[in-house]
Design an enzyme around this catalytic site. Structure first.
Site, PDB file in Angstrom:
ATOM      1  N   ARG A  52       0.843  -1.189   0.000  1.00 53.94           N
ATOM      2  CA  ARG A  52       0.000   0.000   0.000  1.00 53.94           C
ATOM      3  C   ARG A  52       0.883   1.245   0.000  1.00 53.94           C
ATOM      4  NH1 ARG A  52      -3.088   2.978   4.820  1.00 53.94           N
ATOM      5  NH2 ARG A  52      -3.810   4.652   3.466  1.00 53.94           N
ATOM      6  N   HIS A  61      -3.246  10.836   0.571  1.00 53.72           N
ATOM      7  CA  HIS A  61      -2.733  10.632   1.935  1.00 53.72           C
ATOM      8  C   HIS A  61      -2.119  11.963   2.390  1.00 53.72           C
ATOM      9  CE1 HIS A  61      -1.318   7.284   4.837  1.00 53.72           C
ATOM     10  NE2 HIS A  61      -1.024   8.419   5.430  1.00 53.72           N
ATOM     11  N   GLU A  84      -7.847   8.373   6.132  1.00 55.18           N
ATOM     12  CA  GLU A  84      -8.111   8.987   7.429  1.00 55.18           C
ATOM     13  C   GLU A  84      -8.718  10.385   7.358  1.00 55.18           C
ATOM     14  OE1 GLU A  84      -4.716   8.737  10.002  1.00 55.18           O
ATOM     15  OE2 GLU A  84      -4.798   6.568  10.082  1.00 55.18           O
ATOM     16  N   ASN A 118      -7.764   1.650   9.643  1.00 55.14           N
ATOM     17  CA  ASN A 118      -6.480   1.866  10.320  1.00 55.14           C
ATOM     18  C   ASN A 118      -6.716   1.875  11.825  1.00 55.14           C
ATOM     19  OD1 ASN A 118      -5.488   2.317   7.758  1.00 55.14           O
ATOM     20  ND2 ASN A 118      -4.949   4.463   8.102  1.00 55.14           N
ATOM     21  N   TYR A 153      -4.635   1.595  15.811  1.00 56.19           N
ATOM     22  CA  TYR A 153      -3.387   1.548  16.571  1.00 56.19           C
ATOM     23  C   TYR A 153      -3.561   1.311  18.067  1.00 56.19           C
ATOM     24  CZ  TYR A 153      -0.964   3.282  12.428  1.00 56.19           C
ATOM     25  OH  TYR A 153      -0.436   3.401  11.168  1.00 56.19           O
ATOM     26  N   GLU A 210      -3.814  -0.251   8.009  1.00 57.27           N
ATOM     27  CA  GLU A 210      -2.659   0.159   8.814  1.00 57.27           C
ATOM     28  C   GLU A 210      -2.793  -0.408  10.217  1.00 57.27           C
ATOM     29  OE1 GLU A 210      -1.688   4.349   9.218  1.00 57.27           O
ATOM     30  OE2 GLU A 210      -2.061   4.682   7.088  1.00 57.27           O
TER      31      GLU A 210
HETATM   32  C1  GBH Z   1      -1.672   7.114  10.567  1.00 59.05           C
HETATM   33  O1  GBH Z   1      -2.315   8.056  11.365  1.00 59.05           O
HETATM   34  C2  GBH Z   1      -1.264   7.674   9.230  1.00 59.05           C
HETATM   35  O2  GBH Z   1      -2.121   7.240   8.192  1.00 59.05           O
HETATM   36  C3  GBH Z   1       0.163   7.410   8.888  1.00 59.05           C
HETATM   37  O3  GBH Z   1       0.546   8.214   7.808  1.00 59.05           O
HETATM   38  C4  GBH Z   1       1.006   7.612  10.114  1.00 59.05           C
HETATM   39  O4  GBH Z   1       2.364   7.613   9.846  1.00 59.05           O
HETATM   40  C5  GBH Z   1       0.647   6.524  11.066  1.00 59.05           C
HETATM   41  O5  GBH Z   1      -0.721   6.441  11.289  1.00 59.05           O
HETATM   42  C6  GBH Z   1       1.340   6.603  12.411  1.00 59.05           C
HETATM   43  O6  GBH Z   1       0.957   7.746  13.100  1.00 59.05           O
HETATM   44  O7  GBH Z   1      -1.574  15.014  18.090  1.00 59.05           O
HETATM   45  O8  GBH Z   1      -0.844  13.578  19.897  1.00 59.05           O
HETATM   46  O9  GBH Z   1      -3.167  14.204  19.711  1.00 59.05           O
HETATM   47  C7  GBH Z   1      -2.481   7.583  12.682  1.00 59.05           C
HETATM   48  C8  GBH Z   1      -3.546   8.208  13.484  1.00 59.05           C
HETATM   49  C9  GBH Z   1      -4.240   9.964  14.841  1.00 59.05           C
HETATM   50  C10 GBH Z   1      -1.950   9.406  14.872  1.00 59.05           C
HETATM   51  C11 GBH Z   1      -3.931  11.326  15.400  1.00 59.05           C
HETATM   52  C12 GBH Z   1      -1.600  10.760  15.427  1.00 59.05           C
HETATM   53  C13 GBH Z   1      -2.414  12.642  16.670  1.00 59.05           C
HETATM   54  C14 GBH Z   1      -2.254  12.477  18.116  1.00 59.05           C
HETATM   55  N1  GBH Z   1      -3.145   9.451  14.082  1.00 59.05           N
HETATM   56  N2  GBH Z   1      -2.723  11.300  16.153  1.00 59.05           N
HETATM   57  S1  GBH Z   1      -1.940  13.938  19.010  1.00 59.05           S
END
Ligand code: GBH
Length: 499
Positions: free
Chosen positions: A88, A133, A178, A319, A321, A380
């Site tokens: 991807r 993106h 996203e 996605n 995490y 992701e």
């Molecule tokens: C994804 O976003 C992205 O698609 C990718 O490009 C990125 O590299 C990857 O994940 C890892 O981050 O400002 O501390 O409050 C992930 C989801 C949600 C992560 C918002 C960062 C901000 C947190 N994101 N978050 S904060």
């Protein structure tokens, strides 16, 4: 005591039932490509944001990044090493259309994606392309970007060009990555490009246009390209899972529900169920009126628009995490909830990312129940480290093992004996974020999500495998976990009787 967690290695998917499972890894154009002015590329909002002092940690930028623009062969070589079935990546809109419109097509920039796609196909790796993106052409931002609804037709034109040029070779598409982040982080608190601090109304306007732009690109593909190109296309929605801080308190349970509806639900409800959820509509309306506004901050879809957006998916691109614990707050954000992490959850290199695998299975089950059991491709999932380099990334292997295990538990049951324990969620694929260490947006190169390490102080930017590469390629090779009785890399490939 009997616990399903001990069964991690036994709950596996195997080729006899699911031989087209997608095992993938992902990147995004601005995070890896570099070549920020190469061969006629236009500037993106990330070029501008990262060149603004103090916006990105250490004033890092993507001018060179991992230099993937000049490293097609090296990137494909490490993908082969991983044994992924799919890769991807995203296309940089201003690399292809420097002024944002199809009036001027930058063939040299487009050629990079042709070379990449051709090399992937030659290696028997299917490209899975994200059209957007986050690197919007800066010239379009200058006329309002995602706030200006003329973006919808511009995005559609851009998508049209890409389908027409690359669509005979590419079967897997994502329109927008996203939307939640674009709306909230880019236009709410401004920690990502275009860096606009206007929480309240603007994120909802941006979100509205993102949904419409996605829908137009999906319909275009569906009406004009699908019959000939035979691919699938969807949107990728990100969300944490949310649990009540105190599971015995109704107000915490309610707060956790609100967090979920305002996160995954903001975009998934219109696409899968039609229109924004009643919860979002009601709460935002109430709070807007209470703030003295004449109407809700959340824009309304007309009945035609609801129909136009609903059903614009071929799969649920997801996605994920981490998980949060929710509790009510009276002031501040519209969802009226604050979140914290449980203090027992392990840390990563990112403040927002705690290791909480159980939430993955729960949100996958939520998607199944809430959105009508759609096929899901996890687009992701992964974890970061920070600080000194250690190629022995046991934290990442731990994360992948635990999270992938939750995915496998959620998937279609394979072993009759255990199927009553499993969830029958229709998961078609898994994508590890990320192939290699790259520019982690506003935190620059300091947070590293890669399976491969990239030494940014070495001008050659070599890609070096971390230990987690062995784990992930073994899981891919076995189409599930290896056999615990046989050794770390040997697959459990006996087909249980009666399956
Ligand atoms: C994804 O976003 C992205 O698609 C990718 O490009 C990125 O590299 C990857 O994940 C890892 O981050 O400002 O501390 O409050 C992930 C989801 C949600 C992560 C918002 C960062 C901000 C947190 N994101 N978050 S904060």
């Amino acid at each position: 005591m009997f616990s399903l967690d001990h069964l991690c290695v036994y709950v596996l998917i195997t080729a006899y039932d699911f031989d087209d499972f997608i095992w993938s890894t992902a990147t995004a154009s601005y995070q890896i490509e570099g070549g920020w002015r190469a061969d006629g590329k236009g500037l993106s909002i990330w070029d501008k944001f990262a060149h603004t002092p103090l916006r990105v940690f250490n004033d890092d930028n993507g001018d060179i990044a991992c230099n993937s623009y000049n490293k097609v062969d090296e990137d494909v070589a490490i993908l082969k090493q991983l044994k992924v079935t799919h890769y991807r990546f995203s296309i940089s809109w201003p690399r292809v259309l420097p002024d944002g419109t199809t009036k001027h097509i930058n063939e040299a920039g487009l050629n990079y994606y042709h070379r990449l796609v051709d090399a992937l196909l030659a290696a028997n790796i299917q490209p899975h392309i994200t059209l957007y993106h986050w690197d919007l052409p800066q010239v379009l931002q200058d006329i309002g970007g995602w706030e200006n609804e003329t973006i919808i037709v511009k995005f559609k034109d851009y998508a049209d060009l890409i389908f027409s040029r690359l669509g005979n070779k590419v079967k897997f598409w994502i329109t927008i990555n996203e939307p939640y982040n674009i709306a909230n982080v880019g236009h709410g608190y401004g920690a990502a490009a275009p860096g606009i601090f206007r929480p309240g109304t603007l994120p909802y306007i941006v979100g509205h246009n993102l949904l419409k732009a996605h829908a137009e690109a999906w319909h275009l593909y569906n009406d004009t390209y699908r019959a000939k190109q035979k691919g699938i296309i969807s949107i990728t929605i990100n969300s944490d899972w949310s649990e009540p801080r105190n599971p015995n308190k109704q107000e915490d349970i309610d707060a956790a529900r609100r967090v979920v509806q305002f996160y995954i639900g903001w975009f998934a409800h219109p696409v899968f169920n039609g229109d924004y959820s009643n919860m979002m509509k009601t709460i935002i309306q109430e709070r807007s009126l209470a703030a003295g506004l004449l109407k809700s901050r959340l824009p309304e879809f007309t009945p035609e628009e609801i129909k136009r957006v609903q059903g614009t998916y071929d799969y649920f691109g997801f996605n994920h995490y981490t998980t949060v614990l929710a509790f009510p707050v009276k002031y501040g954000n519209l969802q009226g909830a604050g979140t914290i992490a449980d203090r027992t959850w392990l840390d990563s290199g990112s403040s927002w990312l705690k290791v909480s695998p159980f939430g993955f299975r729960r949100i996958l089950n939520f998607i199944k129940a809430e959105y009508g059991n759609p096929p899901i491709i996890i687009t992701e999932n992964g974890m970061s480290e920070r600080g000194p380099t250690d190629l022995n990334d046991i934290h990442r292997s731990y994360y992948y093992e635990k999270y992938i295990n939750q995915v496998l538990k959620g998937i279609k049951p394979q072993l009759n004996l255990e199927s009553y324990l499993l969830d029958n969620v229709d998961i078609r694929g898994y994508t590890a974020w990320s192939l290699m260490d790259n520019l982690e947006w506003a935190t620059g190169f300091s947070e590293r999500f890669g399976l491969f390490y990239v030494n940014h102080s070495d001008p050659k930017l070599p890609r070096v495998a971390k230990t987690s590469v062995t784990l992930y390629s073994t899981i891919i090779n076995c189409n599930g976990f290896p056999d615990p009785a046989l050794g770390p890399h040997e697959c459990l490939n006996t087909v249980p009787e009666g399956t």
